[in-house]
Design a protein around this motif. Sequence first.
Motif, short mmCIF file in Angstrom:
data_model
loop_
_atom_site.label_atom_id
_atom_site.label_comp_id
_atom_site.label_asym_id
_atom_site.label_seq_id
_atom_site.Cartn_x
_atom_site.Cartn_y
_atom_site.Cartn_z
N THR A 195 45.54 -7.81 62.83
CA THR A 195 44.64 -6.67 62.59
C THR A 195 43.20 -7.16 62.38
O THR A 195 42.24 -6.57 62.91
CB THR A 195 45.11 -5.88 61.36
OG1 THR A 195 46.47 -5.44 61.57
CG2 THR A 195 44.22 -4.69 61.11
N THR A 198 41.78 -8.09 65.66
CA THR A 198 41.37 -6.90 66.42
C THR A 198 40.00 -6.40 65.96
O THR A 198 39.14 -6.02 66.76
CB THR A 198 42.42 -5.79 66.27
OG1 THR A 198 43.70 -6.29 66.69
CG2 THR A 198 42.05 -4.58 67.10
N ARG A 199 39.78 -6.42 64.62
CA ARG A 199 38.46 -6.03 64.11
C ARG A 199 37.39 -7.01 64.59
O ARG A 199 36.25 -6.62 64.88
CB ARG A 199 38.50 -6.00 62.58
CG ARG A 199 39.35 -4.89 62.00
CD ARG A 199 38.99 -4.64 60.55
NE ARG A 199 39.97 -3.80 59.90
CZ ARG A 199 40.92 -4.23 59.07
NH1 ARG A 199 41.01 -5.52 58.79
NH2 ARG A 199 41.75 -3.39 58.51
N GLU A 202 36.37 -5.92 67.93
CA GLU A 202 35.47 -4.76 67.86
C GLU A 202 34.05 -5.18 67.48
O GLU A 202 33.06 -4.70 68.04
CB GLU A 202 36.02 -3.76 66.84
CG GLU A 202 37.34 -3.11 67.25
CD GLU A 202 37.86 -2.16 66.18
OE1 GLU A 202 37.11 -1.92 65.20
OE2 GLU A 202 38.98 -1.65 66.31
N THR A 239 50.16 1.38 65.50
CA THR A 239 48.76 1.83 65.58
C THR A 239 47.82 0.65 65.83
O THR A 239 46.83 0.76 66.58
CB THR A 239 48.37 2.54 64.28
OG1 THR A 239 48.64 1.67 63.16
CG2 THR A 239 49.17 3.83 64.11
N ASP A 240 48.15 -0.51 65.19
CA ASP A 240 47.32 -1.70 65.40
C ASP A 240 47.44 -2.19 66.84
O ASP A 240 46.43 -2.60 67.46
CB ASP A 240 47.74 -2.81 64.44
CG ASP A 240 47.44 -2.45 62.98
OD1 ASP A 240 46.52 -1.62 62.77
OD2 ASP A 240 48.08 -3.02 62.09
N SER A 242 48.22 -0.31 69.45
CA SER A 242 47.52 0.67 70.30
C SER A 242 46.00 0.45 70.24
O SER A 242 45.30 0.48 71.26
CB SER A 242 47.86 2.09 69.87
OG SER A 242 49.24 2.33 70.00
N ASN A 243 45.50 0.22 69.03
CA ASN A 243 44.06 -0.04 68.86
C ASN A 243 43.65 -1.31 69.60
O ASN A 243 42.59 -1.37 70.25
CB ASN A 243 43.73 -0.15 67.38
CG ASN A 243 42.23 -0.26 67.15
OD1 ASN A 243 41.42 0.21 67.95
ND2 ASN A 243 41.85 -0.90 66.05
N LEU A 244 44.52 -2.34 69.53
CA LEU A 244 44.23 -3.59 70.24
C LEU A 244 44.19 -3.36 71.75
O LEU A 244 43.32 -3.89 72.45
CB LEU A 244 45.28 -4.64 69.89
CG LEU A 244 45.16 -5.99 70.62
CD1 LEU A 244 43.80 -6.62 70.35
CD2 LEU A 244 46.29 -6.92 70.18
N SER A 245 45.14 -2.53 72.25
CA SER A 245 45.15 -2.24 73.69
C SER A 245 43.87 -1.51 74.12
O SER A 245 43.30 -1.79 75.18
CB SER A 245 46.39 -1.39 74.04
OG SER A 245 47.57 -2.09 73.72
N VAL A 246 43.45 -0.57 73.27
CA VAL A 246 42.20 0.16 73.58
C VAL A 246 41.01 -0.79 73.60
O VAL A 246 40.14 -0.73 74.49
CB VAL A 246 41.99 1.29 72.55
CG1 VAL A 246 40.61 1.91 72.74
CG2 VAL A 246 43.07 2.35 72.68
N GLN A 247 40.93 -1.70 72.63
CA GLN A 247 39.81 -2.64 72.57
C GLN A 247 39.83 -3.61 73.74
O GLN A 247 38.77 -4.01 74.26
CB GLN A 247 39.85 -3.42 71.25
CG GLN A 247 39.70 -2.55 70.01
CD GLN A 247 38.42 -1.73 70.01
OE1 GLN A 247 37.38 -2.20 70.47
NE2 GLN A 247 38.51 -0.50 69.51
#
Length: 276
Positions: A195, A198-199, A202, A239-240, A242-247
């Motif tokens: 996580t 991933t930040r 971003e 959710t993490d 999914s967020n990683l895939s989006v990033q």
Amino acid sequence: MRYRQLLVFVVCLGVLLFASSVWAEAVDEKVEQKSRIEQLKQQNMLLQERIDVVREHQGRVLSTVQWALSILAIVAVLLLGYNWFSNKKIYERDKAAMNEEMERHKEQVDQRVKTHFEGEANRLNKEVSEVEQRLNGAVKQKVDETIADSIKKLEAKISRVEQNSNLRLVDVEFTLEWTDHERWVEKDVMANALTSATRMLEISFKANHDWYLDQALDVLEKDIDTLAEQKRNQPPESTDVSNLSVQLEKVPAEKRIVVDSIKEKLSRLRAGQKGS
């Protein structure tokens, strides 16, 4: 004997005759010379008289010539005086006429010069006005361009300052998140470490710098590898993931090889978690 005496007598007689003839010729010649002398004297007297007459005539002629020359000199002086007087009058008259002509010509020239200079002055004033207008326009344009250029430079400088400030803030934020990530790695809580990674990804987008992006992708790939090897760790939240895939979709195309590798490893990780 008689013959000799006769011969002597004849010779003497011949000598006497010859001497008498010679004496007679001499006398005749002397008389003739005297006659010639008398003639010459008479001719000389006549010539002297003629010379005197000629001298008297020449004296009269010279006197006449002198009187004539005197009269001619007087006439010449009178003519010269009259000519000088006439020339003086003509000179004064011509001088007055020339002065009048020069005055008229001067007035005409002054008028022409005045008209010419007035025209030139008007033309120069017009040209100066046009030049002033052009200069004012050019100066205004130059000032506007200078102001616009200064504004652009100031904006660029402000932008660089903002970028530097943002970069420093991003660097601080990225460093803090990396520190947090290392703390979770040390605690062996790889889901939270993923996580944090991933930040970090971003945050790297804000920096707009390849170094931050490369570091974030490298950390993500290592974390996924660690999660795949250590199955006892808590799996990441959906959710993490999914967020990683989006990033990951936001990563530039030149990093597509690394992104595809991370996506493939992430898919295997999720498939392994579902199978377990």
